[in-house]
Design a protein around this motif. Sequence first.
Motif, PDB file in Angstrom:
ATOM      1  N   ILE A 170       0.843  -1.192   0.000  1.00 15.58           N
ATOM      2  CA  ILE A 170       0.000   0.000   0.000  1.00 15.58           C
ATOM      3  C   ILE A 170       0.877   1.241   0.000  1.00 15.58           C
ATOM      4  O   ILE A 170       2.087   1.182   0.243  1.00 15.58           O
ATOM      5  N   HIS A 171       0.272   2.366  -0.259  1.00 12.79           N
ATOM      6  CA  HIS A 171       0.972   3.658  -0.243  1.00 12.79           C
ATOM      7  C   HIS A 171       1.286   4.050   1.207  1.00 12.79           C
ATOM      8  O   HIS A 171       0.498   3.753   2.125  1.00 12.79           O
ATOM      9  N   PRO A 172       2.430   4.708   1.459  1.00 12.46           N
ATOM     10  CA  PRO A 172       2.790   5.101   2.836  1.00 12.46           C
ATOM     11  C   PRO A 172       1.759   5.984   3.526  1.00 12.46           C
ATOM     12  O   PRO A 172       1.698   6.011   4.766  1.00 12.46           O
ATOM     13  N   GLU A 173       0.937   6.705   2.760  1.00 12.21           N
ATOM     14  CA  GLU A 173      -0.067   7.580   3.360  1.00 12.21           C
ATOM     15  C   GLU A 173      -1.417   6.886   3.549  1.00 12.21           C
ATOM     16  O   GLU A 173      -2.382   7.495   4.010  1.00 12.21           O
ATOM     17  N   HIS A 174      -1.467   5.617   3.222  1.00 10.19           N
ATOM     18  CA  HIS A 174      -2.712   4.853   3.378  1.00 10.19           C
ATOM     19  C   HIS A 174      -3.041   4.727   4.876  1.00 10.19           C
ATOM     20  O   HIS A 174      -2.139   4.573   5.700  1.00 10.19           O
ATOM     21  N   PRO A 175      -4.318   4.758   5.255  1.00  8.94           N
ATOM     22  CA  PRO A 175      -4.698   4.643   6.683  1.00  8.94           C
ATOM     23  C   PRO A 175      -4.206   3.368   7.356  1.00  8.94           C
ATOM     24  O   PRO A 175      -4.049   3.344   8.585  1.00  8.94           O
ATOM     25  N   LEU A 176      -3.960   2.312   6.586  1.00 12.06           N
ATOM     26  CA  LEU A 176      -3.504   1.040   7.166  1.00 12.06           C
ATOM     27  C   LEU A 176      -1.990   0.906   7.193  1.00 12.06           C
ATOM     28  O   LEU A 176      -1.466  -0.122   7.632  1.00 12.06           O
ATOM     29  N   ALA A 177      -1.280   1.949   6.744  1.00 13.83           N
ATOM     30  CA  ALA A 177       0.167   1.825   6.546  1.00 13.83           C
ATOM     31  C   ALA A 177       0.937   1.531   7.828  1.00 13.83           C
ATOM     32  O   ALA A 177       2.035   0.966   7.775  1.00 13.83           O
ATOM     33  N   ASN A 178       0.398   1.885   8.990  1.00 17.25           N
ATOM     34  CA  ASN A 178       1.115   1.657  10.254  1.00 17.25           C
ATOM     35  C   ASN A 178       0.761   0.328  10.916  1.00 17.25           C
ATOM     36  O   ASN A 178       1.305   0.007  11.984  1.00 17.25           O
ATOM     37  N   ASN A 179      -0.135  -0.448  10.296  1.00 16.32           N
ATOM     38  CA  ASN A 179      -0.496  -1.752  10.861  1.00 16.32           C
ATOM     39  C   ASN A 179       0.679  -2.720  10.800  1.00 16.32           C
ATOM     40  O   ASN A 179       1.420  -2.754   9.820  1.00 16.32           O
ATOM     41  N   LYS A 180       0.830  -3.517  11.843  1.00 18.74           N
ATOM     42  CA  LYS A 180       1.868  -4.557  11.857  1.00 18.74           C
ATOM     43  C   LYS A 180       1.416  -5.786  11.079  1.00 18.74           C
ATOM     44  O   LYS A 180       2.223  -6.476  10.458  1.00 18.74           O
ATOM     45  N   GLN A 181       0.122  -6.095  11.148  1.00 17.56           N
ATOM     46  CA  GLN A 181      -0.487  -7.181  10.390  1.00 17.56           C
ATOM     47  C   GLN A 181      -1.856  -6.727   9.921  1.00 17.56           C
ATOM     48  O   GLN A 181      -2.390  -5.717  10.395  1.00 17.56           O
ATOM     49  N   ILE A 182      -2.421  -7.496   8.995  1.00 14.25           N
ATOM     50  CA  ILE A 182      -3.679  -7.062   8.407  1.00 14.25           C
ATOM     51  C   ILE A 182      -4.556  -8.279   8.142  1.00 14.25           C
ATOM     52  O   ILE A 182      -4.057  -9.385   7.900  1.00 14.25           O
ATOM     53  N   ASP A 183      -5.861  -8.095   8.236  1.00 11.49           N
ATOM     54  CA  ASP A 183      -6.823  -9.136   7.875  1.00 11.49           C
ATOM     55  C   ASP A 183      -7.403  -8.823   6.499  1.00 11.49           C
ATOM     56  O   ASP A 183      -7.473  -7.653   6.094  1.00 11.49           O
ATOM     57  N   PHE A 184      -7.859  -9.862   5.820  1.00 12.36           N
ATOM     58  CA  PHE A 184      -8.468  -9.623   4.509  1.00 12.36           C
ATOM     59  C   PHE A 184      -9.700  -8.735   4.628  1.00 12.36           C
ATOM     60  O   PHE A 184      -9.978  -7.924   3.736  1.00 12.36           O
ATOM     61  N   ALA A 185     -10.419  -8.867   5.722  1.00  8.66           N
ATOM     62  CA  ALA A 185     -11.620  -8.047   5.897  1.00  8.66           C
ATOM     63  C   ALA A 185     -11.293  -6.560   5.912  1.00  8.66           C
ATOM     64  O   ALA A 185     -12.140  -5.725   5.577  1.00  8.66           O
ATOM     65  N   ASP A 186     -10.057  -6.204   6.297  1.00  8.21           N
ATOM     66  CA  ASP A 186      -9.651  -4.797   6.314  1.00  8.21           C
ATOM     67  C   ASP A 186      -9.585  -4.200   4.912  1.00  8.21           C
ATOM     68  O   ASP A 186      -9.538  -2.976   4.759  1.00  8.21           O
ATOM     69  N   ILE A 205      -6.752 -15.290  -4.291  1.00  2.99           N
ATOM     70  CA  ILE A 205      -7.097 -14.001  -3.683  1.00  2.99           C
ATOM     71  C   ILE A 205      -8.613 -13.800  -3.681  1.00  2.99           C
ATOM     72  O   ILE A 205      -9.199 -13.356  -2.690  1.00  2.99           O
ATOM     73  N   HIS A 206      -9.265 -14.149  -4.797  1.00  2.00           N
ATOM     74  CA  HIS A 206     -10.725 -14.058  -4.853  1.00  2.00           C
ATOM     75  C   HIS A 206     -11.366 -14.906  -3.758  1.00  2.00           C
ATOM     76  O   HIS A 206     -12.305 -14.463  -3.079  1.00  2.00           O
ATOM     77  N   ASN A 207     -10.861 -16.125  -3.585  1.00  2.00           N
ATOM     78  CA  ASN A 207     -11.446 -17.026  -2.582  1.00  2.00           C
ATOM     79  C   ASN A 207     -11.271 -16.494  -1.165  1.00  2.00           C
ATOM     80  O   ASN A 207     -12.178 -16.598  -0.333  1.00  2.00           O
ATOM     81  N   ARG A 208     -10.102 -15.903  -0.880  1.00  2.00           N
ATOM     82  CA  ARG A 208      -9.882 -15.363   0.450  1.00  2.00           C
ATOM     83  C   ARG A 208     -10.766 -14.143   0.718  1.00  2.00           C
ATOM     84  O   ARG A 208     -11.257 -13.955   1.839  1.00  2.00           O
ATOM     85  N   CYS A 209     -10.952 -13.320  -0.303  1.00  2.00           N
ATOM     86  CA  CYS A 209     -11.863 -12.186  -0.146  1.00  2.00           C
ATOM     87  C   CYS A 209     -13.292 -12.681   0.106  1.00  2.00           C
ATOM     88  O   CYS A 209     -14.016 -12.139   0.943  1.00  2.00           O
ATOM     89  N   LYS A 210     -13.667 -13.721  -0.612  1.00  2.00           N
ATOM     90  CA  LYS A 210     -15.010 -14.291  -0.446  1.00  2.00           C
ATOM     91  C   LYS A 210     -15.198 -14.816   0.970  1.00  2.00           C
ATOM     92  O   LYS A 210     -16.248 -14.622   1.597  1.00  2.00           O
ATOM     93  N   LEU A 211     -14.155 -15.494   1.496  1.00  2.00           N
ATOM     94  CA  LEU A 211     -14.228 -15.986   2.873  1.00  2.00           C
ATOM     95  C   LEU A 211     -14.349 -14.847   3.876  1.00  2.00           C
ATOM     96  O   LEU A 211     -14.951 -15.005   4.938  1.00  2.00           O
ATOM     97  N   ALA A 212     -13.771 -13.703   3.510  1.00  2.00           N
ATOM     98  CA  ALA A 212     -13.849 -12.537   4.391  1.00  2.00           C
ATOM     99  C   ALA A 212     -15.161 -11.776   4.218  1.00  2.00           C
ATOM    100  O   ALA A 212     -15.385 -10.759   4.889  1.00  2.00           O
ATOM    101  N   GLY A 213     -16.010 -12.249   3.297  1.00  2.00           N
ATOM    102  CA  GLY A 213     -17.345 -11.668   3.166  1.00  2.00           C
ATOM    103  C   GLY A 213     -17.493 -10.576   2.141  1.00  2.00           C
ATOM    104  O   GLY A 213     -18.448  -9.798   2.200  1.00  2.00           O
ATOM    105  N   PHE A 214     -16.586 -10.503   1.160  1.00  2.00           N
ATOM    106  CA  PHE A 214     -16.730  -9.461   0.145  1.00  2.00           C
ATOM    107  C   PHE A 214     -16.107  -9.899  -1.175  1.00  2.00           C
ATOM    108  O   PHE A 214     -15.299 -10.829  -1.223  1.00  2.00           O
ATOM    109  N   GLN A 215     -16.513  -9.220  -2.244  1.00  2.00           N
ATOM    110  CA  GLN A 215     -15.907  -9.393  -3.557  1.00  2.00           C
ATOM    111  C   GLN A 215     -14.908  -8.258  -3.775  1.00  2.00           C
ATOM    112  O   GLN A 215     -15.240  -7.093  -3.534  1.00  2.00           O
ATOM    113  N   PRO A 216     -13.692  -8.568  -4.206  1.00  2.00           N
ATOM    114  CA  PRO A 216     -12.720  -7.488  -4.381  1.00  2.00           C
ATOM    115  C   PRO A 216     -13.130  -6.526  -5.494  1.00  2.00           C
ATOM    116  O   PRO A 216     -13.627  -6.945  -6.546  1.00  2.00           O
ATOM    117  N   LYS A 217     -12.929  -5.249  -5.220  1.00  2.00           N
ATOM    118  CA  LYS A 217     -13.184  -4.225  -6.246  1.00  2.00           C
ATOM    119  C   LYS A 217     -11.908  -4.073  -7.069  1.00  2.00           C
ATOM    120  O   LYS A 217     -10.915  -3.504  -6.607  1.00  2.00           O
TER     121      LYS A 217
END
Length: 296
Positions: A170-186, A205-217
Amino acid sequence: MNIHHLEYFLEVIRQGSFSKAASTLYITQPSISKMIQNLEDELGVVLINRNVKPLELTDAGQAIVEQAQQIVTLVQNLTVKLDDVIQLKKGKIRLGVPPIAASSILPPILGEFKKNYSNIELQLVEYGSKKVELGVYDGTLDIGIVCTTPTKTDTFEFLSFIEDPLKVIIHPEHPLANNKQIDFADLRDESFVLYREDFSLYDHIHNRCKLAGFQPKIICETSQREFMTQMVAANLGVALLPGKICDQFDPKTIVSIPFNDPQILLQLSIIWHKDRYLSFAARQWLQFVSKLLSAA
Protein backbone atom coordinates in the motif's frame (compact mmCIF):
# COMPACT_ATOMS: atom_id res chain seq x y z
CA MET A 1 -4.40 -35.46 -43.73
CA ASN A 2 -0.99 -34.91 -42.13
CA ILE A 3 0.22 -34.05 -38.65
CA HIS A 4 0.24 -30.32 -39.45
CA HIS A 5 -3.53 -30.36 -40.04
CA LEU A 6 -4.03 -31.64 -36.51
CA GLU A 7 -1.41 -29.31 -34.97
CA TYR A 8 -3.03 -26.27 -36.61
CA PHE A 9 -6.51 -27.41 -35.56
CA LEU A 10 -5.40 -27.77 -31.93
CA GLU A 11 -3.65 -24.38 -31.96
CA VAL A 12 -6.78 -22.63 -33.29
CA ILE A 13 -8.82 -24.17 -30.46
CA ARG A 14 -6.16 -23.29 -27.89
CA GLN A 15 -6.01 -19.65 -29.00
CA GLY A 16 -9.73 -19.30 -29.77
CA SER A 17 -8.88 -17.41 -32.93
CA PHE A 18 -7.51 -18.11 -36.42
CA SER A 19 -5.46 -14.90 -36.40
CA LYS A 20 -3.88 -15.58 -32.99
CA ALA A 21 -3.08 -19.17 -33.98
CA ALA A 22 -1.52 -17.96 -37.22
CA SER A 23 0.64 -15.50 -35.29
CA THR A 24 1.76 -18.20 -32.84
CA LEU A 25 2.63 -20.59 -35.67
CA TYR A 26 4.29 -17.88 -37.82
CA ILE A 27 2.07 -18.49 -40.84
CA THR A 28 -0.60 -16.38 -42.52
CA GLN A 29 -4.24 -16.49 -41.47
CA PRO A 30 -5.42 -17.62 -44.95
CA SER A 31 -2.97 -20.52 -44.78
CA ILE A 32 -4.24 -21.80 -41.44
CA SER A 33 -7.86 -21.27 -42.49
CA LYS A 34 -7.23 -23.34 -45.62
CA MET A 35 -5.57 -26.12 -43.61
CA ILE A 36 -8.56 -26.35 -41.24
CA GLN A 37 -10.98 -26.28 -44.19
CA ASN A 38 -9.03 -29.09 -45.88
CA LEU A 39 -9.21 -31.12 -42.66
CA GLU A 40 -12.97 -30.57 -42.42
CA ASP A 41 -13.45 -31.48 -46.11
CA GLU A 42 -11.44 -34.68 -45.68
CA LEU A 43 -13.40 -35.72 -42.58
CA GLY A 44 -16.72 -34.56 -44.04
CA VAL A 45 -17.74 -32.60 -40.95
CA VAL A 46 -17.55 -29.06 -39.58
CA LEU A 47 -15.13 -28.98 -36.62
CA ILE A 48 -15.23 -25.33 -35.57
CA ASN A 49 -18.12 -22.91 -35.18
CA ARG A 50 -16.71 -19.75 -36.75
CA ASN A 51 -19.75 -17.58 -35.98
CA VAL A 52 -18.88 -16.93 -32.32
CA LYS A 53 -15.93 -15.32 -30.55
CA PRO A 54 -13.97 -16.98 -29.17
CA LEU A 55 -14.36 -19.87 -31.60
CA GLU A 56 -16.11 -23.00 -30.36
CA LEU A 57 -15.84 -26.68 -31.20
CA THR A 58 -18.82 -28.35 -32.84
CA ASP A 59 -19.94 -31.76 -31.60
CA ALA A 60 -17.73 -33.35 -34.26
CA GLY A 61 -14.81 -31.18 -33.18
CA GLN A 62 -15.31 -32.21 -29.55
CA ALA A 63 -15.30 -35.84 -30.64
CA ILE A 64 -11.88 -35.72 -32.32
CA VAL A 65 -9.95 -33.12 -30.31
CA GLU A 66 -8.70 -35.57 -27.65
CA GLN A 67 -7.68 -38.14 -30.28
CA ALA A 68 -5.95 -35.41 -32.28
CA GLN A 69 -3.95 -34.39 -29.20
CA GLN A 70 -2.89 -37.98 -28.57
CA ILE A 71 -1.72 -38.36 -32.18
CA VAL A 72 0.24 -35.09 -32.06
CA THR A 73 1.82 -36.11 -28.74
CA LEU A 74 2.92 -39.48 -30.16
CA VAL A 75 4.54 -37.81 -33.16
CA GLN A 76 6.23 -35.20 -30.94
CA ASN A 77 7.61 -37.95 -28.71
CA LEU A 78 8.99 -39.81 -31.74
CA THR A 79 10.57 -36.62 -33.10
CA VAL A 80 12.22 -35.75 -29.78
CA LYS A 81 13.60 -39.27 -29.37
CA LEU A 82 15.16 -39.10 -32.82
CA ASP A 83 16.55 -35.64 -32.06
CA ASP A 84 18.35 -37.04 -29.02
CA VAL A 85 20.14 -39.51 -31.29
CA ILE A 86 20.71 -37.32 -34.35
CA GLN A 87 21.75 -34.13 -32.51
CA LEU A 88 24.14 -35.89 -30.15
CA LYS A 89 22.23 -34.79 -27.09
CA LYS A 90 21.88 -31.18 -28.03
CA GLY A 91 18.40 -29.72 -27.88
CA LYS A 92 15.86 -27.10 -26.97
CA ILE A 93 13.65 -26.73 -23.90
CA ARG A 94 10.29 -24.97 -24.12
CA LEU A 95 9.81 -23.59 -20.62
CA GLY A 96 6.64 -21.85 -19.44
CA VAL A 97 7.08 -19.41 -16.55
CA PRO A 98 4.82 -16.98 -14.68
CA PRO A 99 6.07 -13.38 -14.51
CA ILE A 100 6.74 -13.62 -10.76
CA ALA A 101 9.30 -16.38 -11.33
CA ALA A 102 10.63 -14.90 -14.55
CA SER A 103 11.43 -11.55 -12.97
CA SER A 104 13.10 -12.67 -9.75
CA ILE A 105 13.90 -16.31 -9.06
CA LEU A 106 14.52 -17.86 -12.46
CA PRO A 107 17.27 -15.74 -14.13
CA PRO A 108 20.12 -16.87 -11.82
CA ILE A 109 19.10 -20.52 -12.29
CA LEU A 110 18.98 -20.16 -16.07
CA GLY A 111 22.34 -18.39 -16.07
CA GLU A 112 24.01 -21.23 -14.17
CA PHE A 113 22.42 -23.83 -16.44
CA LYS A 114 23.63 -22.05 -19.58
CA LYS A 115 27.22 -22.04 -18.24
CA ASN A 116 27.11 -25.82 -17.90
CA TYR A 117 25.04 -26.69 -20.99
CA SER A 118 25.88 -24.16 -23.68
CA ASN A 119 24.55 -26.43 -26.47
CA ILE A 120 21.04 -26.52 -25.04
CA GLU A 121 18.70 -23.74 -26.15
CA LEU A 122 16.18 -22.39 -23.65
CA GLN A 123 12.96 -20.99 -25.09
CA LEU A 124 11.00 -19.14 -22.40
CA VAL A 125 7.30 -18.35 -22.70
CA GLU A 126 5.72 -16.08 -20.09
CA TYR A 127 2.21 -17.18 -19.09
CA GLY A 128 0.04 -17.25 -16.01
CA SER A 129 0.13 -20.55 -14.10
CA LYS A 130 -3.15 -21.85 -15.54
CA LYS A 131 -1.90 -21.42 -19.10
CA VAL A 132 1.50 -22.90 -18.21
CA GLU A 133 -0.23 -26.00 -16.85
CA LEU A 134 -2.34 -26.27 -20.01
CA GLY A 135 0.78 -25.94 -22.18
CA VAL A 136 2.58 -28.76 -20.35
CA TYR A 137 -0.56 -30.87 -20.59
CA ASP A 138 -1.00 -30.46 -24.35
CA GLY A 139 2.70 -30.63 -25.21
CA THR A 140 3.34 -27.08 -26.39
CA LEU A 141 5.63 -26.73 -23.36
CA ASP A 142 8.18 -29.28 -22.15
CA ILE A 143 8.38 -28.03 -18.57
CA GLY A 144 6.49 -25.39 -16.63
CA ILE A 145 6.79 -23.39 -13.45
CA VAL A 146 3.50 -22.70 -11.69
CA CYS A 147 2.57 -20.73 -8.58
CA THR A 148 0.76 -23.59 -6.89
CA THR A 149 0.57 -27.37 -6.74
CA PRO A 150 -0.73 -28.57 -10.14
CA THR A 151 -4.44 -29.32 -10.26
CA LYS A 152 -3.98 -32.67 -12.05
CA THR A 153 -1.53 -34.55 -9.86
CA ASP A 154 -2.40 -37.78 -11.69
CA THR A 155 -1.13 -36.18 -14.91
CA PHE A 156 1.92 -34.21 -13.77
CA GLU A 157 5.12 -34.89 -11.93
CA PHE A 158 6.13 -31.86 -9.90
CA LEU A 159 8.88 -30.47 -7.72
CA SER A 160 7.89 -27.76 -5.22
CA PHE A 161 10.73 -25.48 -4.23
CA ILE A 162 9.46 -22.22 -2.72
CA GLU A 163 6.78 -21.22 -0.25
CA ASP A 164 6.52 -17.48 0.24
CA PRO A 165 3.56 -15.77 1.99
CA LEU A 166 1.90 -12.92 0.13
CA LYS A 167 1.87 -9.45 1.65
CA VAL A 168 -0.35 -6.51 0.84
CA ILE A 169 1.46 -3.46 -0.55
CA ILE A 170 0.00 0.00 0.00
CA HIS A 171 0.97 3.66 -0.24
CA PRO A 172 2.79 5.10 2.84
CA GLU A 173 -0.07 7.58 3.36
CA HIS A 174 -2.71 4.85 3.38
CA PRO A 175 -4.70 4.64 6.68
CA LEU A 176 -3.50 1.04 7.17
CA ALA A 177 0.17 1.82 6.55
CA ASN A 178 1.11 1.66 10.25
CA ASN A 179 -0.50 -1.75 10.86
CA LYS A 180 1.87 -4.56 11.86
CA GLN A 181 -0.49 -7.18 10.39
CA ILE A 182 -3.68 -7.06 8.41
CA ASP A 183 -6.82 -9.14 7.87
CA PHE A 184 -8.47 -9.62 4.51
CA ALA A 185 -11.62 -8.05 5.90
CA ASP A 186 -9.65 -4.80 6.31
CA LEU A 187 -9.41 -4.59 2.51
CA ARG A 188 -13.17 -4.71 1.95
CA ASP A 189 -13.37 -1.15 0.60
CA GLU A 190 -10.01 -1.09 -1.20
CA SER A 191 -9.34 -0.99 -4.93
CA PHE A 192 -7.30 -4.01 -6.02
CA VAL A 193 -4.60 -4.14 -8.65
CA LEU A 194 -4.84 -7.87 -9.33
CA TYR A 195 -3.20 -10.60 -11.32
CA ARG A 196 -4.89 -11.61 -14.57
CA GLU A 197 -7.48 -14.37 -14.52
CA ASP A 198 -5.08 -16.92 -16.05
CA PHE A 199 -2.98 -16.69 -12.87
CA SER A 200 -3.68 -19.20 -10.09
CA LEU A 201 -3.15 -16.42 -7.51
CA TYR A 202 -6.16 -14.63 -9.02
CA ASP A 203 -8.37 -17.49 -7.77
CA HIS A 204 -6.66 -17.71 -4.38
CA ILE A 205 -7.10 -14.00 -3.68
CA HIS A 206 -10.72 -14.06 -4.85
CA ASN A 207 -11.45 -17.03 -2.58
CA ARG A 208 -9.88 -15.36 0.45
CA CYS A 209 -11.86 -12.19 -0.15
CA LYS A 210 -15.01 -14.29 -0.45
CA LEU A 211 -14.23 -15.99 2.87
CA ALA A 212 -13.85 -12.54 4.39
CA GLY A 213 -17.34 -11.67 3.17
CA PHE A 214 -16.73 -9.46 0.15
CA GLN A 215 -15.91 -9.39 -3.56
CA PRO A 216 -12.72 -7.49 -4.38
CA LYS A 217 -13.18 -4.23 -6.25
CA ILE A 218 -10.71 -4.66 -9.11
CA ILE A 219 -9.51 -1.57 -10.93
CA CYS A 220 -6.91 -3.33 -13.01
CA GLU A 221 -5.71 -6.84 -13.95
CA THR A 222 -2.12 -7.25 -15.11
CA SER A 223 0.74 -9.72 -15.42
CA GLN A 224 3.41 -7.10 -14.82
CA ARG A 225 4.79 -6.67 -11.32
CA GLU A 226 6.30 -3.29 -12.13
CA PHE A 227 2.93 -1.94 -13.24
CA MET A 228 1.36 -3.21 -10.01
CA THR A 229 3.92 -1.40 -7.90
CA GLN A 230 3.58 1.79 -9.94
CA MET A 231 -0.18 1.81 -9.38
CA VAL A 232 0.31 1.34 -5.63
CA ALA A 233 3.06 3.99 -5.51
CA ALA A 234 0.60 6.39 -7.16
CA ASN A 235 -1.91 5.59 -4.36
CA LEU A 236 -4.43 4.18 -6.84
CA GLY A 237 -4.98 0.86 -5.11
CA VAL A 238 -3.52 -2.05 -3.18
CA ALA A 239 -1.83 -5.20 -4.47
CA LEU A 240 -0.57 -8.52 -3.15
CA LEU A 241 2.98 -9.71 -3.82
CA PRO A 242 5.31 -12.38 -2.43
CA GLY A 243 7.16 -11.43 0.76
CA LYS A 244 10.66 -11.75 -0.76
CA ILE A 245 9.73 -9.20 -3.42
CA CYS A 246 8.08 -6.90 -0.89
CA ASP A 247 11.24 -6.82 1.22
CA GLN A 248 13.02 -5.04 -1.62
CA PHE A 249 10.75 -1.98 -1.61
CA ASP A 250 11.69 1.41 -0.21
CA PRO A 251 9.18 2.01 2.63
CA LYS A 252 9.14 5.70 1.69
CA THR A 253 7.43 4.68 -1.55
CA ILE A 254 5.62 1.41 -0.81
CA VAL A 255 4.71 -0.20 2.51
CA SER A 256 4.24 -3.97 2.75
CA ILE A 257 2.22 -5.60 5.53
CA PRO A 258 1.88 -9.35 6.28
CA PHE A 259 -1.51 -11.00 6.68
CA ASN A 260 -2.77 -12.65 9.81
CA ASP A 261 -3.24 -16.40 9.49
CA PRO A 262 -4.34 -18.12 7.40
CA GLN A 263 -1.97 -16.68 4.85
CA ILE A 264 -1.87 -17.12 1.08
CA LEU A 265 1.36 -18.84 0.08
CA LEU A 266 3.09 -18.44 -3.23
CA GLN A 267 4.22 -22.03 -3.81
CA LEU A 268 6.38 -22.37 -6.90
CA SER A 269 6.49 -25.82 -8.47
CA ILE A 270 8.23 -27.22 -11.53
CA ILE A 271 5.88 -29.50 -13.48
CA TRP A 272 6.21 -31.94 -16.36
CA HIS A 273 3.87 -34.50 -17.94
CA LYS A 274 4.04 -38.01 -16.50
CA ASP A 275 3.28 -39.79 -19.77
CA ARG A 276 5.22 -37.66 -22.27
CA TYR A 277 8.76 -38.42 -23.34
CA LEU A 278 11.22 -35.86 -22.00
CA SER A 279 14.15 -34.94 -24.22
CA PHE A 280 17.73 -35.21 -23.04
CA ALA A 281 17.78 -31.41 -22.71
CA ALA A 282 14.66 -31.34 -20.53
CA ARG A 283 15.94 -34.19 -18.34
CA GLN A 284 19.27 -32.42 -17.85
CA TRP A 285 17.49 -29.20 -16.86
CA LEU A 286 15.37 -31.00 -14.28
CA GLN A 287 18.38 -32.80 -12.81
CA PHE A 288 20.43 -29.60 -12.72
CA VAL A 289 17.71 -27.53 -11.06
CA SER A 290 16.91 -30.30 -8.57
CA LYS A 291 20.56 -30.42 -7.44
CA LEU A 292 20.78 -26.62 -7.34
CA LEU A 293 17.66 -26.33 -5.17
CA SER A 294 18.79 -29.15 -2.87
CA ALA A 295 22.11 -27.40 -2.32
CA ALA A 296 20.33 -24.10 -1.62
